[in-house]
Design a protein around this motif. Structure first.
Motif, mmCIF file in Angstrom:
data_model
loop_
_atom_site.group_PDB
_atom_site.id
_atom_site.type_symbol
_atom_site.label_atom_id
_atom_site.label_comp_id
_atom_site.label_asym_id
_atom_site.label_seq_id
_atom_site.Cartn_x
_atom_site.Cartn_y
_atom_site.Cartn_z
ATOM 1 N N ALA C 22 1.164 -5.446 2.540
ATOM 2 C CA ALA C 22 -0.059 -5.761 3.276
ATOM 3 C C ALA C 22 -1.023 -4.583 3.241
ATOM 4 N N ALA C 23 -0.485 -3.390 3.391
ATOM 5 C CA ALA C 23 -1.340 -2.200 3.375
ATOM 6 C C ALA C 23 -2.066 -2.109 2.038
ATOM 7 N N THR C 24 -1.334 -2.342 0.978
ATOM 8 C CA THR C 24 -1.957 -2.296 -0.350
ATOM 9 C C THR C 24 -3.141 -3.246 -0.424
ATOM 10 N N LEU C 25 -2.903 -4.473 -0.028
ATOM 11 C CA LEU C 25 -3.974 -5.462 -0.102
ATOM 12 C C LEU C 25 -5.132 -5.093 0.807
ATOM 13 N N LEU C 26 -4.808 -4.692 2.001
ATOM 14 C CA LEU C 26 -5.849 -4.400 2.985
ATOM 15 C C LEU C 26 -6.741 -3.268 2.501
ATOM 16 N N LEU C 27 -6.115 -2.235 1.991
ATOM 17 C CA LEU C 27 -6.910 -1.072 1.586
ATOM 18 C C LEU C 27 -7.637 -1.343 0.276
ATOM 19 N N ARG C 28 -7.033 -2.169 -0.548
ATOM 20 C CA ARG C 28 -7.676 -2.405 -1.843
ATOM 21 C C ARG C 28 -8.790 -3.435 -1.750
ATOM 22 N N HIS C 29 -8.566 -4.483 -0.992
ATOM 23 C CA HIS C 29 -9.540 -5.579 -1.035
ATOM 24 C C HIS C 29 -10.156 -5.914 0.312
ATOM 25 N N GLY C 30 -9.930 -5.044 1.286
ATOM 26 C CA GLY C 30 -10.548 -5.294 2.573
ATOM 27 C C GLY C 30 -9.843 -6.393 3.350
ATOM 28 N N TYR C 31 -10.398 -6.664 4.505
ATOM 29 C CA TYR C 31 -9.741 -7.594 5.408
ATOM 30 C C TYR C 31 -9.660 -8.997 4.831
ATOM 31 N N ALA C 32 -10.735 -9.442 4.238
ATOM 32 C CA ALA C 32 -10.739 -10.800 3.692
ATOM 33 C C ALA C 32 -9.741 -10.922 2.540
ATOM 34 N N GLY C 33 -9.481 -9.808 1.883
ATOM 35 C CA GLY C 33 -8.567 -9.831 0.751
ATOM 36 C C GLY C 33 -7.116 -9.788 1.172
ATOM 37 N N LEU C 34 -6.905 -9.732 2.473
ATOM 38 C CA LEU C 34 -5.536 -9.710 2.978
ATOM 39 C C LEU C 34 -5.124 -11.129 3.316
ATOM 40 N N SER C 35 -4.353 -11.740 2.432
ATOM 41 C CA SER C 35 -3.941 -13.112 2.713
ATOM 42 C C SER C 35 -2.436 -13.163 2.910
ATOM 43 N N ILE C 36 -2.074 -13.836 3.970
ATOM 44 C CA ILE C 36 -0.650 -13.974 4.292
ATOM 45 C C ILE C 36 0.108 -14.481 3.074
ATOM 46 N N GLU C 37 -0.493 -15.460 2.449
ATOM 47 C CA GLU C 37 0.132 -16.079 1.287
ATOM 48 C C GLU C 37 0.523 -15.010 0.246
ATOM 49 N N GLU C 38 -0.423 -14.152 -0.048
ATOM 50 C CA GLU C 38 -0.153 -13.176 -1.099
ATOM 51 C C GLU C 38 0.759 -12.055 -0.611
ATOM 52 N N VAL C 39 0.603 -11.670 0.615
ATOM 53 C CA VAL C 39 1.511 -10.656 1.152
ATOM 54 C C VAL C 39 2.945 -11.143 1.001
ATOM 55 N N ALA C 40 3.159 -12.388 1.403
ATOM 56 C CA ALA C 40 4.506 -12.943 1.325
ATOM 57 C C ALA C 40 5.023 -12.871 -0.104
ATOM 58 N N GLU C 41 4.174 -13.284 -1.011
ATOM 59 C CA GLU C 41 4.611 -13.297 -2.395
ATOM 60 C C GLU C 41 4.957 -11.896 -2.885
ATOM 61 N N ARG C 42 4.056 -10.956 -2.609
ATOM 62 C CA ARG C 42 4.293 -9.596 -3.093
ATOM 63 C C ARG C 42 5.512 -8.961 -2.461
ATOM 64 N N ALA C 43 5.725 -9.291 -1.200
ATOM 65 C CA ALA C 43 6.866 -8.679 -0.520
ATOM 66 C C ALA C 43 8.158 -9.420 -0.861
ATOM 67 N N GLY C 44 8.006 -10.527 -1.584
ATOM 68 C CA GLY C 44 9.197 -11.290 -1.932
ATOM 69 C C GLY C 44 9.853 -11.892 -0.701
ATOM 70 N N VAL C 45 9.007 -12.452 0.131
ATOM 71 C CA VAL C 45 9.468 -12.923 1.431
ATOM 72 C C VAL C 45 8.830 -14.286 1.685
ATOM 73 N N ALA C 46 9.523 -15.140 2.419
ATOM 74 C CA ALA C 46 8.949 -16.455 2.704
ATOM 75 C C ALA C 46 7.864 -16.343 3.759
ATOM 76 N N LYS C 47 6.875 -17.197 3.627
ATOM 77 C CA LYS C 47 5.770 -17.150 4.569
ATOM 78 C C LYS C 47 6.283 -17.329 5.992
ATOM 79 N N THR C 48 7.254 -18.203 6.146
ATOM 80 C CA THR C 48 7.792 -18.443 7.489
ATOM 81 C C THR C 48 8.336 -17.170 8.110
ATOM 82 N N THR C 49 8.961 -16.349 7.301
ATOM 83 C CA THR C 49 9.510 -15.101 7.816
ATOM 84 C C THR C 49 8.390 -14.222 8.352
ATOM 85 N N LEU C 50 7.293 -14.206 7.632
ATOM 86 C CA LEU C 50 6.146 -13.440 8.098
ATOM 87 C C LEU C 50 5.691 -13.936 9.461
ATOM 88 N N TYR C 51 5.529 -15.243 9.556
ATOM 89 C CA TYR C 51 5.008 -15.791 10.808
ATOM 90 C C TYR C 51 5.990 -15.608 11.950
#
Lengths: 209, 209, 209, 209
Positions: C22-51
């Motif tokens: 998430a930090a990577t995305l946030l710092l690279r693409h700003g707040y709008a560029g921080l999407s739960i969907e992509e964080v989950a994917e990059r972290a190799g984690v299910a979206k449900t786990t995030l929520y």
DNA sequence: GAGTAAGCGAGACGGTACGTCGCGTCTTCGT
DNA sequence: ACGAAGACGCGACGTACCGTCTCGCTTACTC
């Protein structure tokens, strides 16, 4: 011999509790309203425990319905017309139970769907499908025997295919419950049997010259 | 007169594309394999556009099947036996199409499930259920008229309830497809009609003493 | 004592992986560029786990930033001018990190927005707001103590309200970062402290007669 | 010359209606509650029309707030302490208007977020950011002039950087509104000015030896 | 009566779709 | 051109359930 028992034995009271909870949900809220999660909670049981016994929601649902339907056996009075009417009515009763159980009032479509979902379950899982067909075959075998005996007594045509006759009786019931939504009751059962036995054709005149 | 057109009109080619894509998925992978997400992608259409036209996956599936089945009309040759056989066979053909379309080979249970899921869909959504029953009523009305004409010609019993006869014919087909898994074909259709018209009872001797 | 453990414990490595992604995305693409969907994917984690851990994208973003900022503690050298400059600079550094992290070069507006969005997040969700204010209060309490000690040493006016002084220091930084876009650095921090301590008024003449 | 007008001229009453509708939503439900769709509906205007005037929701929001804030000009009475207090209070009033407008009661966090979202909007769109900074620069220029005059009158230190002083005043306000949630009012404005002018350091003793 | 194998409760986890929301663009007709 | 109406593409959101897993604890049977 019997496999020696290892480990803690299953708690048999759990099946009962689960099936009861599941039946409640299934009849009250239809198939979609039957969620493993909620069944587990209501039965006071862990999801793991559920899955140890029924590998799938579909399996559970089938078990619930099987548990609801007590075995209806076939009676042979010698009067084929009456025996078939009884048989047909029994099927109708079972279908009606699924159709209207737990419904407030009026025409209950939801539960008509339960029957359909069970059929779908049979299509999704081979084992369920096989089991279902096996059960139907077993039930039909009894009815076929009944018909055979009547035929031997000369009450039915010699060239009659018993399965076709049964298809017509049971099929009409399922058709009404699933498709047209028309009611099925004792009277309809008798009407069905009468039509099937006597034929639709007009016999006063030469039906086929 | 015509309601003046407001706003951008719907793109009619979209329906076509979507239904085609959905049909492919439905027939290839069964009901569960029909996902709105993928239909949208394959049809090159946004998911929102889909939902604007079909509020639910169930609605889409029903539309797909309705689109697949071309209107089968009823022919009246004057020979009721033949007309009913034709009618019955047409239903059988439609069912078989759903049953085996796209299947590799052998007995295809999966798609038997499609029929069941459509029925279930009708149970889940009132509007679908109503529409389905309406369609069946419409189709049956034509068949009832056919039967009435035959009766007036003296070919059928005066006291026959046409709907019961139709239940027996169509019902037997649905029963086989959904429940027992037995095949339905032209031969079965004829056998069905013969049994229904001539009756199962033995007329050589007194059918009911 | 300790609450007995129930159920499967949370995998602590997941937090780490998620926050990093998430930090990577946030710092690279700003707040709008921080999407739960992509964080989950990059972290190799299910979206449900995030929520399950962060009920909202806002919560996650706050957690990310909190995780980025290592606790800056306050040093008390006895020289209030220097201590305040250090404190102020630390805040400036933290803000600059958010402002320019991951930016190619030049004036980076995007990440100035991150700070703003975090503030907005605090306004959107009560719990985040409370937590944020609590953290600021905690940090401020340390600074207040520092000021109190200096005042007791006679270095600051007896009637000074420490919070006002802190508002002036920290506020000026936030104001520049968020509103005017002017740079904040060590030199500015010192200038700020000097102005605040010595006052803007001309003391050579009677400031208030 | 002026570009000759082509086609139908814009309906000027629309801006007013839209801004009023948008302001209502923004103040009542915060930034997220401001949806173009609903603004259009409430203003009785097509979305197209909206987008023809404000290319983005962010632009609209900025316009709404700009429309709310009447131009506060700066008065120069010769008493710098009083002039700065007035100036500071004016800013505080504007912030409070955004903070609490339309709120039922109590501390209204939601609208504090509006300020933050506007800042974020400035970060998302270059043109908004530039415009915002330009406005602040313009406002500040007036204040700087005020300070310069006071300095020339000998009321302020010769080496004072006017912008730093302004940062301290305005910054403290924004900091409270955005970050700590503390109240800002006339009294706080005066306290701020007093601290800034007189300095925090104790002048009875040697401030810097 | 110590070991041990399974049952059980609890809840985290991965996964798949769902149906929804809002933005900003487009197409059509009428003014 | 502008304006009203509304379809459309897009991207993400947050949710719901499924079925699997990993803990700690319990309950037998076995040696």
């Amino acid at each position: 011999m019997n496999q020696a028992q290892r480990g803690r034995p299953r708690d048999t009271r759990i099946d009962e509790r689960v099936l009861r909870a599941a039946a409640t949900l299934l009849l009250r809220h239809g198939y979609a309203g039957l969620s493993i999660e909620e069944v587990a909670e209501r039965a006071g049981v862990a999801k793991t425990t559920l899955y140890r016994r029924w590998p799938t929601k579909d399996h559970l649902a089938v078990a619930v319905v099987a548990h609801l339907q007590d075995e209806d056996d076939i009676t042979d009075t010698g009067d084929i017309r009456r025996d078939l009417s009884d048989y047909t009515e029994k099927i109708a009763t079972a279908l009606n139970r699924l159709r209207s159980a737990g419904r407030p009032a009026g025409q209950d479509n939801r539960s008509a769907g339960v029957v359909a979902e069970l059929v779908a379950a049979g299509a999704r899982h081979d084992d369920i499908g096989r089991m279902g067909r096996h059960n139907y075959a077993r039930r039909n075998a009894l009815a076929v025997a009944l018909i055979e005996r009547a035929r031997e007594r000369g009450q039915l045509r010699a060239d009659l295919d018993p399965l076709v006759l049964l298809d017509q009786l049971a099929g009409a019931l399922y058709y009404r419950v699933l498709i047209t939504g028309a009611p099925v009751d004792r009277h309809y059962a008798e009407q069905l049997v009468a039509t099937a036995l006597d034929g639709a054709a007009n016999r006063k005149e030469a039906p086929r010259p």
